[in-house]
Each structure stands twice: as structure tokens, then as C-alpha cells.
Design a protein around this motif. Structure first.
Motif, PDB file in Angstrom:
ATOM      1  N   VAL A   1     -11.714   8.838 -23.430  1.00  0.00           N
ATOM      2  CA  VAL A   1     -11.446   8.016 -22.261  1.00  0.00           C
ATOM      3  C   VAL A   1     -11.706   6.567 -22.653  1.00  0.00           C
ATOM      4  O   VAL A   1     -12.769   6.242 -23.191  1.00  0.00           O
ATOM      5  CB  VAL A   1     -12.323   8.405 -21.059  1.00  0.00           C
ATOM      6  CG1 VAL A   1     -12.028   7.497 -19.874  1.00  0.00           C
ATOM      7  CG2 VAL A   1     -12.082   9.863 -20.677  1.00  0.00           C
ATOM      8  N   LEU A   2     -10.740   5.711 -22.394  1.00  0.00           N
ATOM      9  CA  LEU A   2     -10.862   4.289 -22.707  1.00  0.00           C
ATOM     10  C   LEU A   2     -10.688   3.458 -21.447  1.00  0.00           C
ATOM     11  O   LEU A   2      -9.981   3.879 -20.517  1.00  0.00           O
ATOM     12  CB  LEU A   2      -9.782   3.850 -23.699  1.00  0.00           C
ATOM     13  CG  LEU A   2      -9.848   4.315 -25.138  1.00  0.00           C
ATOM     14  CD1 LEU A   2      -8.650   3.763 -25.915  1.00  0.00           C
ATOM     15  CD2 LEU A   2     -11.136   3.882 -25.804  1.00  0.00           C
ATOM     16  N   LYS A   3     -11.272   2.285 -21.464  1.00  0.00           N
ATOM     17  CA  LYS A   3     -10.993   1.321 -20.406  1.00  0.00           C
ATOM     18  C   LYS A   3      -9.831   0.437 -20.857  1.00  0.00           C
ATOM     19  O   LYS A   3      -9.624   0.209 -22.056  1.00  0.00           O
ATOM     20  CB  LYS A   3     -12.223   0.465 -20.125  1.00  0.00           C
ATOM     21  CG  LYS A   3     -13.380   1.252 -19.535  1.00  0.00           C
ATOM     22  CD  LYS A   3     -14.548   0.336 -19.233  1.00  0.00           C
ATOM     23  CE  LYS A   3     -15.691   1.132 -18.609  1.00  0.00           C
ATOM     24  NZ  LYS A   3     -16.870   0.286 -18.324  1.00  0.00           N
ATOM     25  N   THR A   4      -9.070  -0.038 -19.904  1.00  0.00           N
ATOM     26  CA  THR A   4      -7.948  -0.930 -20.221  1.00  0.00           C
ATOM     27  C   THR A   4      -8.441  -2.095 -21.080  1.00  0.00           C
ATOM     28  O   THR A   4      -9.449  -2.733 -20.759  1.00  0.00           O
ATOM     29  CB  THR A   4      -7.321  -1.461 -18.928  1.00  0.00           C
ATOM     30  OG1 THR A   4      -6.795  -0.358 -18.183  1.00  0.00           O
ATOM     31  CG2 THR A   4      -6.199  -2.429 -19.231  1.00  0.00           C
TER      32      THR A   4
ATOM     33  N   GLN B   1      -9.515  -1.848 -24.210  1.00  0.00           N
ATOM     34  CA  GLN B   1     -10.291  -1.386 -25.352  1.00  0.00           C
ATOM     35  C   GLN B   1      -9.374  -0.947 -26.484  1.00  0.00           C
ATOM     36  O   GLN B   1      -8.195  -0.662 -26.281  1.00  0.00           O
ATOM     37  CB  GLN B   1     -11.203  -0.224 -24.944  1.00  0.00           C
ATOM     38  CG  GLN B   1     -12.391  -0.636 -24.102  1.00  0.00           C
ATOM     39  CD  GLN B   1     -13.337   0.515 -23.835  1.00  0.00           C
ATOM     40  OE1 GLN B   1     -12.915   1.637 -23.533  1.00  0.00           O
ATOM     41  NE2 GLN B   1     -14.625   0.241 -23.929  1.00  0.00           N
TER      42      GLN B   1
ATOM     43  N   PRO C   1      -3.002   1.709 -19.302  1.00  0.00           N
ATOM     44  CA  PRO C   1      -2.869   2.997 -18.606  1.00  0.00           C
ATOM     45  C   PRO C   1      -1.590   3.746 -18.982  1.00  0.00           C
ATOM     46  O   PRO C   1      -1.576   4.985 -18.977  1.00  0.00           O
ATOM     47  CB  PRO C   1      -2.872   2.591 -17.131  1.00  0.00           C
ATOM     48  CG  PRO C   1      -3.702   1.346 -17.105  1.00  0.00           C
ATOM     49  CD  PRO C   1      -3.357   0.615 -18.371  1.00  0.00           C
TER      50      PRO C   1
ATOM     51  N   THR D   1      -1.859   6.551 -21.537  1.00  0.00           N
ATOM     52  CA  THR D   1      -2.465   7.842 -21.213  1.00  0.00           C
ATOM     53  C   THR D   1      -1.478   8.942 -21.577  1.00  0.00           C
ATOM     54  O   THR D   1      -0.344   8.961 -21.083  1.00  0.00           O
ATOM     55  CB  THR D   1      -2.811   7.911 -19.723  1.00  0.00           C
ATOM     56  OG1 THR D   1      -3.843   6.963 -19.443  1.00  0.00           O
ATOM     57  CG2 THR D   1      -3.281   9.306 -19.342  1.00  0.00           C
TER      58      THR D   1
ATOM     59  N   THR E   1      -7.090   9.282 -22.129  1.00  0.00           N
ATOM     60  CA  THR E   1      -6.957   8.736 -20.777  1.00  0.00           C
ATOM     61  C   THR E   1      -7.401   7.287 -20.806  1.00  0.00           C
ATOM     62  O   THR E   1      -8.491   6.983 -21.293  1.00  0.00           O
ATOM     63  CB  THR E   1      -7.811   9.525 -19.770  1.00  0.00           C
ATOM     64  OG1 THR E   1      -7.420  10.903 -19.793  1.00  0.00           O
ATOM     65  CG2 THR E   1      -7.635   8.971 -18.368  1.00  0.00           C
ATOM     66  N   VAL E   2      -6.551   6.412 -20.284  1.00  0.00           N
ATOM     67  CA  VAL E   2      -6.882   4.993 -20.196  1.00  0.00           C
ATOM     68  C   VAL E   2      -7.020   4.634 -18.711  1.00  0.00           C
ATOM     69  O   VAL E   2      -6.068   4.805 -17.932  1.00  0.00           O
ATOM     70  CB  VAL E   2      -5.813   4.110 -20.857  1.00  0.00           C
ATOM     71  CG1 VAL E   2      -6.240   2.635 -20.791  1.00  0.00           C
ATOM     72  CG2 VAL E   2      -5.573   4.534 -22.289  1.00  0.00           C
ATOM     73  N   VAL E   3      -8.201   4.155 -18.347  1.00  0.00           N
ATOM     74  CA  VAL E   3      -8.467   3.863 -16.926  1.00  0.00           C
ATOM     75  C   VAL E   3      -8.566   2.358 -16.684  1.00  0.00           C
ATOM     76  O   VAL E   3      -8.730   1.585 -17.612  1.00  0.00           O
ATOM     77  CB  VAL E   3      -9.746   4.574 -16.461  1.00  0.00           C
ATOM     78  CG1 VAL E   3      -9.579   6.076 -16.584  1.00  0.00           C
ATOM     79  CG2 VAL E   3     -10.948   4.094 -17.268  1.00  0.00           C
TER      80      VAL E   3
END
Lengths: 111, 116
Positions: free
Chosen positions: B12-15, B17, B83, B86, B114-116
Motif C-alpha cells: 500500500v502506497l500513498k500518492t 510515494q 491512484p 492501483t 494499492t495507491v491511496v
């Protein structure tokens, strides 16, 4: 351009039922055709292939015949088992050596 | 077991990153590939390496970079995750680039990103 179209899923069958998953293609020249299978949590595995018209690919009880006249490569199995539950992908290798995959058809076989 | 190994399996990544997906094969294959799998879209080729020392863009290369580190390893890098990235990412290999019609691909088990 070249493309592959396969039937929408999901498909749910009872054990020992007959399976057909339709696949049609658009291509110039003489492509090679493939079926791949993806079991849960795994990568795709080559199931069978056919490289010229009228060839029949077969493996693990599955069969598909390369029909140039109908541009089709339908996957069939006479009696499915629970262990056949997976996602099935039709694929085409064009004469230009590009691969095109269908969108996948999910099959669930219930006991 | 011989085959294609991908790491990590989940991420899981943050936008914004960045991260690198690793892939290694032990079959002495010459060619390696990165695909993404999205619902209703099938598999789409991101980049490929026909042989050690070469890389080429596939169908959807934007936002990605690759490195063919040696004959065994082919990594995929997302410099600034979005995102829209993803997806499930598959690495694959084949003995040769031009004979894929004979042997097809060997695929890894995938990385679910998953990119959040």
C-alpha cells in the motif's frame, strides 16, 4: 488492430458439468492462440496453445480448436472438477510478435 | 521450485510515494516482461526486456521505469505513485522474445499494489 474478446463471467457450474468459454479474435495474418489459467493467488500458467488453423490444443482434459473461418478458439472441458475453479484467459500472439490477452473469465465449480 | 519470483506480494502506497517491484527468474530465460492486470482490461504490457541489456516500452509505460539488472532480474519502479496505478502487477519471462509463440510465458504470482 489485433484483439481478443472472451465471454464475460463469472461462470458457475456444478461438478461434472460441461464447460465452454468462448473466445474470438481479430488479427491480420496467422496468429498463434493460447489459453492461460490463473489459480487463486498464483500467476498465469499456460494451459494449451494452437499455432495454425484447425490445430487442436489440449491439456488436463481441456481442449480448444483454432477455427480460422469463425475466428474462434473456444475452451471446452467435458466434465469439470472443483479444482478447475480459476480465471481463464484467452490470448493471441500476432504475426508481429505482440501478445494480446482477453479480460479473463472466472469459473467456479461447486460440488 | 524453478520459476519467477516477485516481491513484495502486497503493498500500500500513498500518492506521490515511490517504490520498486522486484522480479527474478531462475530458468536462464533471455526475455522478461512487466504486465498490469486490471478488472475488465485483461493484461497490459508495461515494459519488456527482450534480452539482457535492453528494455523497451510496452502498451502502458507512462509513470513507470524499469531496469534489467542482469539476466535474472528485472525491476519495475514507480517514481511518484498515483491512484490510477492501483493494480496487480505480474512479471513474466520467456526463453526468447521471438519464440514466445512456442513456449509462451512463465508468470510470477503477482504484486497487489494499492495507491491511496
Amino acid at each position: 488492430g489485433d484483439s481478443v474478446t472472451q465471454m464475460e463471467g463469472p461462470v458457475t457450474l456444478s461438478e461434472e458439468a460441461f464447460l465452454t468459454i468462448n473466445c474470438t479474435y481479430t488479427a491480420t495474418g496467422y496468429p498463434s492462440l493460447f489459453w492461460y489459467v490463473q489459480y487463486p493467488g498464483e500467476g498465469l500458467q499456460l494451459l494449451l496453445k494452437a499455432t495454425k488453423a484447425d490445430d487442436k490444443g489440449s491439456n488436463k482434459g481441456f481442449e480448444a480448436t483454432y477455427r480460422k473461418e469463425t475466428t474462434s478458439f473456444h475452451l471446452e472441458k467435458g466434465s469439470v472438477q472443483v479444482s478447475d475453479s480459476a480465471v481463464y484467459f484467452c490470448a493471441l500472439r500476432s504475426t508481429g510478435n505482440q501478445f494480446y490477452f482477453g479480460t479473463g473469465t472466472s469459473l467456479t465449480v461447486i460440488p | 521450485n524453478a520459476g519467477v519470483t516477485q516481491t513484495p506480494k502486497f503493498q500500500v502506497l500513498k500518492t506521490g510515494q515511490s517504490m520498486t517491484l522486484q522480479c527474478a527468474q531462475d530458468m536462464n530465460h533471455n526475455s522478461m516482461y512487466w504486465y498490469r492486470q486490471d478488472p475488465g482490461m485483461g493484461l497490459r504490457l508495461i515494459y519488456y526486456s527482450a534480452s539482457e541489456g535492453t528494455t523497451d516500452k510496452g502498451e502502458v509505460p507512462n509513470g513507470y521505469n524499469v531496469s534489467r539488472l542482469n539476466k535474472r532480474e528485472f525491476s519495475l519502479r514507480l517514481e511518484s505513485a498515483a491512484p490510477s496505478q492501483t493494480s496487480v502487477y505480474f512479471c513474466a519471462s520467456s526463453e526468447g522474445f521471438w519464440d514466445r509463440g512456442l513456449q509462451g510465458y512463465t508468470f510470477g504470482s503477482g504484486t497487489r499494489l494499492t495507491v491511496v
